[in-house]
Design a protein around this motif. Structure first.
Motif, mmCIF file in Angstrom:
data_model
loop_
_atom_site.group_PDB
_atom_site.id
_atom_site.type_symbol
_atom_site.label_atom_id
_atom_site.label_comp_id
_atom_site.label_asym_id
_atom_site.label_seq_id
_atom_site.Cartn_x
_atom_site.Cartn_y
_atom_site.Cartn_z
ATOM 1 N N ALA A 161 32.612 24.087 1.887
ATOM 2 C CA ALA A 161 32.195 25.603 1.917
ATOM 3 C C ALA A 161 32.890 26.285 2.690
ATOM 4 C CB ALA A 161 30.684 25.684 2.330
ATOM 5 N N LEU A 162 33.399 26.029 3.734
ATOM 6 C CA LEU A 162 34.442 27.137 4.445
ATOM 7 C C LEU A 162 35.606 27.102 3.869
ATOM 8 C CD1 LEU A 162 33.329 26.014 8.139
ATOM 9 C CD2 LEU A 162 33.098 27.990 7.245
ATOM 10 N N LEU A 163 36.108 25.942 3.360
ATOM 11 C CA LEU A 163 37.629 26.242 2.779
ATOM 12 C C LEU A 163 37.418 26.847 1.351
ATOM 13 C CD1 LEU A 163 39.005 22.631 3.492
ATOM 14 C CD2 LEU A 163 39.383 24.706 4.633
ATOM 15 N N ALA A 164 36.318 26.875 0.676
ATOM 16 C CA ALA A 164 36.215 27.464 -0.586
ATOM 17 C C ALA A 164 36.117 28.949 0.018
ATOM 18 C CB ALA A 164 35.008 27.013 -1.326
ATOM 19 N N LEU A 165 35.283 29.199 0.998
ATOM 20 C CA LEU A 165 35.009 30.756 1.346
ATOM 21 C C LEU A 165 36.507 31.376 1.502
ATOM 22 C CD1 LEU A 165 33.497 33.011 1.814
ATOM 23 C CD2 LEU A 165 32.929 32.111 4.234
#
Length: 466
Positions: free
Chosen positions: A242-246
């Motif tokens: 989720a963080l990398l996608a964000l």
């Protein structure tokens, strides 16, 4: 003679109508020295801080990384605010926020508070470029090179004092005194600026790009937090993904925002220029390797050679001494490189510096228990970094239109800092994941240096062919 210049952020600089008084230049140099001391003094103390505050290695690395992330955004943001509200005013703000962060860091009860305080210090990342802009504003054309040379030398001297002083304070007093000293130095610089430098009245017109600043910050923080958490949670963790996608979404959103606002934080059209893109791609290896070394070398120096088969088994004071050649060589090389750029052009000098950096990574990767190789590697790294740093902004601005030359140099600096933050965090991940008997394996170091050195060689190729 009146002259029109452009500051470090792409806006028309205020016109210099008189020679810069020596006392004013001295104030700027002292401000830069105090800032540079505090920026690097924490490096020899990271492991002591980690043990004292019972923190993990990957979160301790944020003491360097979070500073770089915030400095990356604040350099652009503070530059634009300086155009709108005055450079002296924003220099004072940067110094005072840096001093507040230093006081908070000295009193921090835990690693989270300390990281937050280092983030506050990152706002002061704009201090050095602001002093350069102020010098350009107030110095006649024929004196600009001398003034910038003195400020560059001041930064190098402060870096050297920071490495040495940080190691000695940690070894013989406490790492908290690093931040106490920093607060005193930076607050003194702010007082001198307040009393000794007047504000020029000319201002740029337009608005501040709040949305672009926030989105850029979100992209950088999400990326580096995702890399940090991946060590403990794994790459397949929903939180990591989720963080990398964000981070990816925020990066795309930032480009779209900058395309549409009337007064963007960065004119993204500048990024698409072939010459600017070449310089920025090449600077990735420079930032990646330089800031990785800030984390790798202290860890290596402290390692017990009897237990791990590598390291010097030394303490914080020795860490400071062995990093000193890096700062001294970087300062000397930047002076020599300035002359070389004028004679040979920026691209050959830039490529040479990157090749020297790659050579330094080889020496450091081969090092097992040799103080001589450690000193040789850091010395060569300083020579390569000083050479490449001096030529990088010249390469980024070579042949571009005058009204975008300064922003090209600023974007190059921002790229280097962001690459440094990512490189430092990736190197820390390698130390945390490639482990033998509870300690980083020697392959973790060689892999980290191979990545950094390889990126420098690729950068040299890009510059040579671009």
């Amino acid at each position: 003679m009146l002259r029109e210049a452009y500051d470090g952020y792409g806006q028309p600089a205020m016109k210099a109508t008189r020679s810069l008084p020596r006392s004013t230049l001295l104030v700027l140099v002292l401000s830069v020295v105090g800032f540079a001391v505090q920026q690097t003094a924490v490096v020899p103390a990271i492991e002591d801080i980690q043990k004292d505050l019972h923190a993990s290695g990957e979160w301790s690395a944020w003491l360097v990384t979070v500073y770089l992330v915030v400095a990356t955004v604040s350099t652009l943001a503070m530059g634009r605010l300086a155009d709108l509200h005055g450079r002296r005013r924003m220099l004072l703000v940067g110094l005072l926020v840096f001093a507040i962060g230093s006081v908070g860091a000295a009193l921090a009860p835990g690693i989270v508070v300390l990281i937050v305080c280092r983030a506050l210090q990152g706002v002061g990342g704009a201090v050095y470029p602001l002093t350069l802009s102020m010098a350009r504003d107030r110095v006649p054309e024929e004196q600009v090179t001398t003034a910038i040379g003195l400020l560059t030398a001041g930064f190098g001297v402060g870096t050297a004092i920071g490495f040495l002083g940080g190691g000695l304070l940690t070894a013989y007093a406490s790492w908290r005194w690093i931040f106490v000293l920093g607060a005193v130095l930076v607050a003194t610089g702010a007082l001198l600026v307040w009393r000794g430098i007047g504000e020029q009245q000319e201002r740029a017109h337009g608005d501040f790009d709040v949305v672009g600043t926030v989105v850029l910050g979100a992209a950088a923080i999400s990326l580096l937090t995702g890399l940090t958490l991946a060590v403990g949670l794994g790459w397949s963790s929903p939180v990591t993904i989720a963080l990398l996608a964000l981070a990816a979404v925020a990066a795309v959103a930032w480009i779209l925002v900058e395309h549409r606002v009337d007064d963007p934080l960065v004119d993204v059209h500048v990024l698409l220029d072939r010459r600017v893109a070449t310089a920025n791609l090449a600077t990735i290896g420079l930032g990646w390797l330089l800031f990785s070394v800030y984390l790798l070398v202290p860890e290596f120096i402290r390692a017990d050679p009897g237990a791990h088969g590598y390291g010097l088994g030394a303490g914080s004071a020795v860490v400071g001494y062995l990093l000193l050649p890096l700062a001294v060589a970087q300062t000397a090389a930047s002076v020599a490189a300035g002359s070389a750029v004028r004679r040979l052009g920026s691209r050959p000098v830039y490529a040479t510096g990157l090749v020297v950096l790659a050579g330094a990574s080889v020496l450091l990767a081969l090092d097992r228990t040799s103080t001589l190789l450690t000193v040789g590697g850091t010395l060569l790294l300083g020579l390569g970094a000083g050479t490449a740093l001096q030529a990088a902004s010249a390469t980024a601005t070579e042949g571009v239109a005058p009204d975008v030359a300064a922003i090209s140099a600023s974007v190059n600096s921002t790229t280097r800092r962001l690459a440094g933050g990512i490189g430092g965090q990736v190197s820390t991940m390698l130390l945390a994941t490639l482990v033998v008997a509870g300690a980083p394996a020697v392959s973790a170091y060689t892999t980290a240096y191979a990545i950094g050195g390889g990126l420098c060689l690729l950068g040299a190729g890009v510059v040579a062919l671009g």
